[in-house]
Scaffold this motif. Structure first.
Motif, mmCIF file in Angstrom:
data_model
loop_
_atom_site.group_PDB
_atom_site.id
_atom_site.type_symbol
_atom_site.label_atom_id
_atom_site.label_comp_id
_atom_site.label_asym_id
_atom_site.label_seq_id
_atom_site.Cartn_x
_atom_site.Cartn_y
_atom_site.Cartn_z
ATOM 1 N N ALA A 234 0.834 -1.203 0.000
ATOM 2 C CA ALA A 234 0.000 0.000 0.000
ATOM 3 C C ALA A 234 0.870 1.255 0.000
ATOM 4 O O ALA A 234 0.585 2.230 -0.709
ATOM 5 C CB ALA A 234 -0.922 -0.008 1.218
ATOM 6 N N ARG A 235 1.934 1.202 0.779
ATOM 7 C CA ARG A 235 2.837 2.366 0.824
ATOM 8 C C ARG A 235 3.485 2.615 -0.541
ATOM 9 O O ARG A 235 3.604 3.762 -0.995
ATOM 10 C CB ARG A 235 3.907 2.130 1.886
ATOM 11 C CG ARG A 235 4.898 3.270 2.024
ATOM 12 C CD ARG A 235 5.903 2.966 3.110
ATOM 13 N NE ARG A 235 6.853 4.063 3.248
ATOM 14 C CZ ARG A 235 7.848 4.082 4.128
ATOM 15 N NH1 ARG A 235 7.999 3.056 4.956
ATOM 16 N NH2 ARG A 235 8.676 5.106 4.192
ATOM 17 N N THR B 235 2.276 1.761 -3.446
ATOM 18 C CA THR B 235 1.244 2.257 -4.367
ATOM 19 C C THR B 235 0.992 3.740 -4.163
ATOM 20 O O THR B 235 0.914 4.528 -5.115
ATOM 21 C CB THR B 235 -0.050 1.470 -4.162
ATOM 22 O OG1 THR B 235 0.195 0.081 -4.417
ATOM 23 C CG2 THR B 235 -1.141 1.965 -5.103
ATOM 24 N N ILE B 236 0.859 4.136 -2.893
ATOM 25 C CA ILE B 236 0.598 5.553 -2.590
ATOM 26 C C ILE B 236 1.768 6.424 -3.039
ATOM 27 O O ILE B 236 1.593 7.486 -3.645
ATOM 28 C CB ILE B 236 0.340 5.720 -1.080
ATOM 29 C CG1 ILE B 236 -0.972 5.016 -0.689
ATOM 30 C CG2 ILE B 236 0.288 7.190 -0.694
ATOM 31 C CD1 ILE B 236 -1.218 4.968 0.800
ATOM 32 N N ARG C 169 1.696 6.772 -6.829
ATOM 33 C CA ARG C 169 0.624 7.652 -7.305
ATOM 34 C C ARG C 169 0.949 9.116 -7.012
ATOM 35 O O ARG C 169 0.702 10.001 -7.830
ATOM 36 C CB ARG C 169 -0.695 7.259 -6.642
ATOM 37 C CG ARG C 169 -1.236 5.911 -7.097
ATOM 38 C CD ARG C 169 -1.599 5.935 -8.559
ATOM 39 N NE ARG C 169 -2.165 4.659 -8.982
ATOM 40 C CZ ARG C 169 -2.599 4.419 -10.214
ATOM 41 N NH1 ARG C 169 -2.526 5.376 -11.129
ATOM 42 N NH2 ARG C 169 -3.093 3.243 -10.529
ATOM 43 N N ILE C 170 1.471 9.342 -5.811
ATOM 44 C CA ILE C 170 1.807 10.727 -5.456
ATOM 45 C C ILE C 170 2.903 11.255 -6.374
ATOM 46 O O ILE C 170 2.845 12.385 -6.884
ATOM 47 C CB ILE C 170 2.247 10.824 -3.984
ATOM 48 C CG1 ILE C 170 1.038 10.554 -3.064
ATOM 49 C CG2 ILE C 170 2.858 12.178 -3.678
ATOM 50 C CD1 ILE C 170 1.376 10.528 -1.605
ATOM 51 N N ALA D 125 -5.844 10.058 -5.898
ATOM 52 C CA ALA D 125 -6.486 9.956 -4.589
ATOM 53 C C ALA D 125 -7.305 8.675 -4.474
ATOM 54 O O ALA D 125 -7.312 8.006 -3.431
ATOM 55 C CB ALA D 125 -7.369 11.192 -4.349
ATOM 56 N N CYS E 289 -4.906 5.756 -3.969
ATOM 57 C CA CYS E 289 -4.386 5.765 -2.603
ATOM 58 C C CYS E 289 -5.429 5.242 -1.618
ATOM 59 O O CYS E 289 -5.124 4.464 -0.706
ATOM 60 C CB CYS E 289 -3.950 7.175 -2.214
ATOM 61 S SG CYS E 289 -2.501 7.769 -3.119
ATOM 62 N N GLY F 212 -5.645 1.514 -1.908
ATOM 63 C CA GLY F 212 -4.526 0.863 -1.240
ATOM 64 C C GLY F 212 -4.669 0.858 0.264
ATOM 65 O O GLY F 212 -4.414 -0.145 0.936
ATOM 66 N N LEU F 213 -5.100 1.986 0.817
ATOM 67 C CA LEU F 213 -5.324 2.059 2.263
ATOM 68 C C LEU F 213 -6.445 1.128 2.696
ATOM 69 O O LEU F 213 -6.393 0.522 3.770
ATOM 70 C CB LEU F 213 -5.639 3.499 2.664
ATOM 71 C CG LEU F 213 -4.473 4.490 2.605
ATOM 72 C CD1 LEU F 213 -4.969 5.899 2.881
ATOM 73 C CD2 LEU F 213 -3.398 4.104 3.605
#
Length: 467
Positions: free
Chosen positions: A36-37, A39-40, A43-44, A79, A82, A85-86
């Protein structure tokens, strides 16, 4: 006692399984969080780059609104990714929490069963002392205004004991205590006890060695031999606890013929322990060479185990988290330590446990039953069973505390002895000689009916049984 031991073993197994499963669940959760981290972060990073590109183009475009609008759509997509993923990470955390709680619930259930088994075997304070003990404990508590405790039930009046049981056996008792200390590896304490006990006996005006049938020189020689033997044993055991099996393996190899003659697999277990240690340390080449040199002798009897050991090479350095993690489990090594101590003592012509340890274990197993029976006899008949010189009820002991066969006549409840040996009747049922004579009314030719089946026979047809 066996039931409590079994529940304890189950509890230990549950704890080990819970630890492994919890570790696996946490590892899986950490993997989800890492994904998840990543992926975020991706994306960011992509969103920032898209925004910068859009900002650069807006200076050249006449219609800058379209560029701004395009950047806004990219931010929304990032967003959403993210958030997804979260969400996955949160779901993984919930699953791990539920599964870990489930595993801990099994441990709590096993702990509860173990506690109940211990309470059933040893009782709770006044409740374990039989009917009379419970009444005594409750009465004392009431009379004392709450000053009584659970220990009040365990007084000299609650259970029967023979104060003269060790009369004339002081030397044997001292010898047993000294040997127990030596077996435990407490050599300094053993020697201090030996000196002080001898000094106390001399001060009392008696000779300690006379009762034991040994001269002072013989006693000193035997003590030195025992110190040497058990000193070697404890040295090897300390190395085994530290994960080093070299000395133990050498000892077993030197006595290979004797160990194999009595069906012991101690040498193979020690060789396996050394191999597993090499695999766990990541020394695959050394472990493979060791296996080629040592496993050949054991392939006829232990081929399946050897194949499994060789399979563990794939997980070198990762053995604790592999399907072969039981090979390096602590209970397995502890069992090997006990096996080595047992085989060492047997090779030296000694029992695997000291007399004090065996007597204590037998007493712990038998005491609840005897205390309860003593209370019942005292409450109902007002008699002490010790006055009869025999046990009022059969006391079950674990197999490791049974050293000879014992026969109790089903008719008279007497134990078989040389003067009153067991006899098997024609039907196959066995009774003691005195019961056989009573059934035949003192004659070996009188026919009588078996107390347990319709078969008729005579005393002459009975055959003595040897256990």
């Amino acid at each position: 006692m066996d039931a409590a031991i079994k529940e304890h073993d189950k509890l230990v197994a549950r704890q080990d399984a819970c630890t492994r499963r919890s570790q696996d669940y946490l590892d899986a959760l950490l993997g989800e969080l890492a994904a998840a981290r990543a992926t975020i972060a991706e994306r960011i990073s992509g969103g920032v780059m898209a925004t910068e590109a859009a900002a650069g183009d807006s200076a050249m475009e006449v219609d800058g609104g379209a560029a701004i609008g395009g950047g806004g759509e990219g931010d929304a997509a990032a967003a959403a990714a993210c958030a997804a993923g979260l969400g996955r990470a949160l779901s993984a955390a919930r699953r791990a929490h539920e599964r870990i709680n489930e595993a801990h619930g099994e441990v709590h259930a096993a702990t509860s069963r173990f506690g109940k088994a211990v309470e059933k075997r040893f009782g709770r304070g006044e409740g374990s002392g039989g009917a009379a003990g419970a009444a005594s404990g409750s009465t004392t508590a009431a009379a004392g205004g709450g000053g009584g405790t659970a220990g009040d039930a365990w007084t000299a009046a609650t259970y029967a004991w023979d104060a003269d049981a060790f009369d004339g056996k002081d030397a044997l008792v001292r010898r047993a205590v000294w040997e127990h200390l030596v077996r435990q590896g407490r050599f300094a304490a053993a020697e201090a006890f030996r000196r002080e006990a001898a000094a106390a006996v001399v001060a009392a005006g008696s000779v300690p060695v006379a009762e034991a049938g040994l001269t002072a020189e013989e006693e000193e020689a035997e003590a030195a031999a025992a110190r040497s033997q058990f000193g070697q044993l404890h040295t090897v055991l300390e190395e085994l606890r530290a994960g080093r099996a070299e000395a133990a393996a050498v000892w077993a190899r030197e006595r290979r013929a004797e160990l194999e003659a009595r069906g012991s697999d101690l040498e193979f277990r020690l060789v396996s322990l050394r191999f597993v240690g090499m695999v766990a340390d990541g020394r695959s080449d050394e472990a493979l060479a060791y296996a080629r040199a040592e496993f050949g002798h054991f392939r006829a009897l232990h081929m399946k185990e050897i194949q499994r050991l060789m399979g563990s090479l794939v997980y070198a350095r990762r053995l604790p988290r592999s399907p072969y993690r039981d090979l390096a489990a602590a209970p397995r090594q502890q069992a090997l330590e006990r096996q080595f101590a047992r085989e060492f003592c047997r090779t030296q012509g000694r029992s695997s446990e000291s007399g004090v340890a065996q007597a204590t274990a037998a007493g712990v197993s038998a005491l609840p039953t005897l205390a309860k029976m003593a209370g019942i006899l005292r409450a109902r008949a007002g008699v002490e069973w010790t006055a009869e010189g025999e046990l009022p009820v059969e006391v079950g002991l674990p197999d490791r505390l049974r050293f000879h066969s014992v026969f109790a006549c089903p008719v008279s409840k007497d134990l078989g002895t040389d003067a009153n040996p067991p006899y098997m009747m024609a039907c196959g049922h066995v009774v003691c000689k005195e019961s056989l004579l009573r059934l035949g009314k003192g004659s070996n030719t009188t026919r009588f009916k078996c107390p347990y089946c319709p078969t008729e026979s005579t005393g002459q047809q009975a055959v003595r049984v040897y256990f």
